[in-house]
Scaffold this active site. Structure first.
Site, PDB file in Angstrom:
ATOM      1  N   TYR A 108       0.838  -0.627   0.044  1.00 18.43           N
ATOM      2  CA  TYR A 108      -0.188  -0.011   0.042  1.00 18.43           C
ATOM      3  C   TYR A 108       0.847   1.459  -0.298  1.00 18.43           C
ATOM      4  O   TYR A 108       2.028   1.413   1.201  1.00 18.43           O
ATOM      5  CB  TYR A 108      -0.692  -0.221   0.887  1.00 18.43           C
ATOM      6  CG  TYR A 108      -2.354   1.212   0.996  1.00 18.43           C
ATOM      7  CD1 TYR A 108      -2.962   1.172   0.423  1.00 18.43           C
ATOM      8  CD2 TYR A 108      -1.309   2.039   2.213  1.00 18.43           C
ATOM      9  CE1 TYR A 108      -3.777   2.645   1.086  1.00 18.43           C
ATOM     10  CE2 TYR A 108      -2.735   3.252   1.966  1.00 18.43           C
ATOM     11  CZ  TYR A 108      -3.416   3.180   1.754  1.00 18.43           C
ATOM     12  OH  TYR A 108      -4.458   4.729   1.561  1.00 18.43           O
ATOM     13  N   ASP A 147       9.420   2.575  -0.519  1.00 11.70           N
ATOM     14  CA  ASP A 147       8.251   3.463   0.194  1.00 11.70           C
ATOM     15  C   ASP A 147       8.501   3.013   2.278  1.00 11.70           C
ATOM     16  O   ASP A 147       8.085   2.149   2.847  1.00 11.70           O
ATOM     17  CB  ASP A 147       6.962   2.707  -0.175  1.00 11.70           C
ATOM     18  CG  ASP A 147       5.634   3.827   0.646  1.00 11.70           C
ATOM     19  OD1 ASP A 147       6.709   4.328   1.853  1.00 11.70           O
ATOM     20  OD2 ASP A 147       4.571   3.819   0.711  1.00 11.70           O
ATOM     21  N   LYS A 161       5.231   8.696   8.547  1.00  5.20           N
ATOM     22  CA  LYS A 161       4.635   8.670  10.250  1.00  5.20           C
ATOM     23  C   LYS A 161       6.071   9.509  11.290  1.00  5.20           C
ATOM     24  O   LYS A 161       6.338  10.038  11.592  1.00  5.20           O
ATOM     25  CB  LYS A 161       4.763   6.906  10.310  1.00  5.20           C
ATOM     26  CG  LYS A 161       4.065   7.018   8.735  1.00  5.20           C
ATOM     27  CD  LYS A 161       3.332   5.322   9.651  1.00  5.20           C
ATOM     28  CE  LYS A 161       2.184   4.707   8.005  1.00  5.20           C
ATOM     29  NZ  LYS A 161       1.371   5.029   8.019  1.00  5.20           N
TER      30      LYS A 161
HETATM   31  N1  HOZ Z   1      -2.260   3.913   6.516  1.00  3.38           N
HETATM   32  C1  HOZ Z   1      -2.526   3.829   7.406  1.00  3.38           C
HETATM   33  C2  HOZ Z   1      -2.682   1.868   7.450  1.00  3.38           C
HETATM   34  N2  HOZ Z   1      -1.669   1.608   7.112  1.00  3.38           N
HETATM   35  C3  HOZ Z   1      -4.152   3.973   7.915  1.00  3.38           C
HETATM   36  C4  HOZ Z   1      -3.688   5.048   8.879  1.00  3.38           C
HETATM   37  C5  HOZ Z   1      -5.057   5.822   9.264  1.00  3.38           C
HETATM   38  O1  HOZ Z   1      -6.094   4.403   9.340  1.00  3.38           O
HETATM   39  O2  HOZ Z   1      -5.132   5.969  10.894  1.00  3.38           O
END
Ligand code: HOZ
Length: 428
Positions: free
Chosen positions: A144, A239, A267
């Site tokens: 993702y 990524d 992050k």
């Molecule tokens: N991209 C996040 C999970 N891998 C989701 C972030 C969220 O929902 O806060």
């Protein structure tokens, strides 16, 4: 467990926010029940609106490597906010953060700060296309890379959790520019690159997959990608939104000794604030405006409060002891979860790299999206709910990582393992 306040908030939220949440995986849809609304957090704990306290392994989906509300980060952020929250002009802070990234990641010679992982990936791929003059991008099934058009196909995270088909709203022409291969399958990558010779701008990969649950790269996979992309004059994009500063001070590229052409970060970089970055080789990054012709901009890019949180977080991570501690705590959790599953006679496969791990409810091994999807997600849902009842807050999806922070204690881990033993004994 009291639920009145969370349930009431969820009811209000659903009237004015799609699904009551601002990001789909938060909705508990895949595990049953209603989401908890969080009131505050400190160290390894989150407290919900009803006052229930949990040992937290979501960690805001990765950023909170130091735990919540780390005193040094909070102090720095408050001081920064008092000096103004946004200027729309360059600051020394941005220069310092860029220098920190470049110092930690030798493959990153120049870097541009943006606001989210999605934005960083989208921008990196635009630059890769501009640099190579090619349009296609190869991504891996179950990885993702945010929700930009063209990257949602066969995606992990919420797309996998909700079992969504490729998202409506993405023009077919965009989707056609995305090619796919199974994770850890170099033969498939070679085939795709050969079938699209001279057309692939970039191969983008999570160097440790975190969005189909944790799936480590097989030995030789990342170096094989490095060779194949060189052979085909395509850029290799790591990524590292999840893995950057988590699996090693210099991210997965340091841990596995493979240098990508471009790197995407987020992050941990923002220390809990909306901040991300893309960077890489100087000749590639010099394509970015105002030096080069590839346009990308943002009002809040390099926001001083977010950058301060990032700097304060990276400062704490200078202590190599933090990574040793994360490794030890996470290994303890991994072993405990294995023992708990074995004792309950539940088939499970625990994947871990550093302080990110996933217990898949399948015999395994889990090496790609197809094997991740063999997990018993119903069982995960039962396990998740039973853990929640015991004060342990896991990701509300089989296809995500659990994150251990430096604020977790051995007692937290042991309590989690006892809860897992009980939970698996109860719900099977
Ligand atoms: N991209 C996040 C999970 N891998 C989701 C972030 C969220 O929902 O806060």
């Amino acid at each position: 467990m009291r639920r009145e306040q969370s349930d009431r908030l969820y009811e209000r939220a659903r009237r004015v926010i799609p699904g009551g949440v601002n990001s789909p995986v938060r909705a508990f849809k895949a595990v049953g029940g209603c989401p908890l609304f969080i009131r505050d957090a400190r160290g390894s704990r989150v407290v919900d609106a009803d006052g229930n306290e949990f040992v937290d392994y979501v960690g805001s989906w990765g950023p909170m490597i130091l735990g919540h509300a780390h005193p040094a980060v909070i102090e720095a952020v408050c001081a920064a906010a008092a000096r103004g929250t946004s200027y729309g002009a360059p600051t020394e802070l941005e220069v310092r953060l860029a220098e920190e990234i470049v110092a930690r990641m030798p493959a990153v010679e120049m870097v541009r700060l943006v606001n989210s992982g999605t934005e960083a990936v989208m921008s990196a791929l635009r630059v890769a296309r501009g640099f190579t003059g090619r349009e296609k991008v190869l991504k891996f099934e179950g990885c993702y890379h945010g929700h930009a058009d063209g990257l949602l196909s066969r995606a992990g995270s919420g797309v996998a959790t909700l079992g969504l088909p490729d998202s409506p709203g993405v023009p077919a022409g965009f989707a056609a520019l995305t090619l796919h291969a199974p994770y850890n399958d170099l033969t498939a990558v070679r085939d795709v690159l050969e079938a699209n010779a001279g057309e692939v701008a970039a191969v983008i990969v999570e160097p440790v997959a975190g969005n189909m649950g944790v799936v480590p790269p097989a030995p030789g996979f990342l170096s094989g990608l490095r060779e194949l992309t060189r052979e085909h004059s395509a850029l290799l994009v790591f990524d590292e939104v999840i893995t950057g500063f988590r699996v090693a001070p210099g991210g997965a590229q340091q841990r596995y000794g493979v240098q990508p052409d471009m790197t995407v970060l987020g992050k941990i970089l923002g220390g809990g604030f909306p901040l991300a970055a893309y960077g890489g080789r100087r000749d590639v990054m010099e394509q970015v405006a105002p030096v080069g012709p590839v346009y990308q901009a943002g009002t809040l890019s390099g926001n001083p409060v977010a950058v301060t949180a990032g700097l304060a977080t990276l400062e704490q991570l200078r202590d190599a002891g933090v990574y040793a501690r994360l490794e030890a705590l996470s290994a303890r959790l991994e072993e405990g979860l294995r023992r708990a599953a074995a004792a309950a006679g539940v088939p499970a496969s625990v994947n871990r790299v550093g302080s990110m791990l996933t217990a898949f409810f399948t015999e395994g091994p889990v090496t790609d999206y197809a094997s991740a999807k063999r997990s018993d997600t119903e069982r995960y849902g039962r396990f998740f709910r039973a853990m929640l009842e015991r004060g342990i807050y896991l990701a509300p999806s089989q296809f995500e990582a659990a994150f251990v922070s430096a604020a977790h204690t051995e007692a937290d881990i042991d309590r989690t393992v006892v809860a897992a033993e009980e939970a698996l004994g109860e719900v099977g």
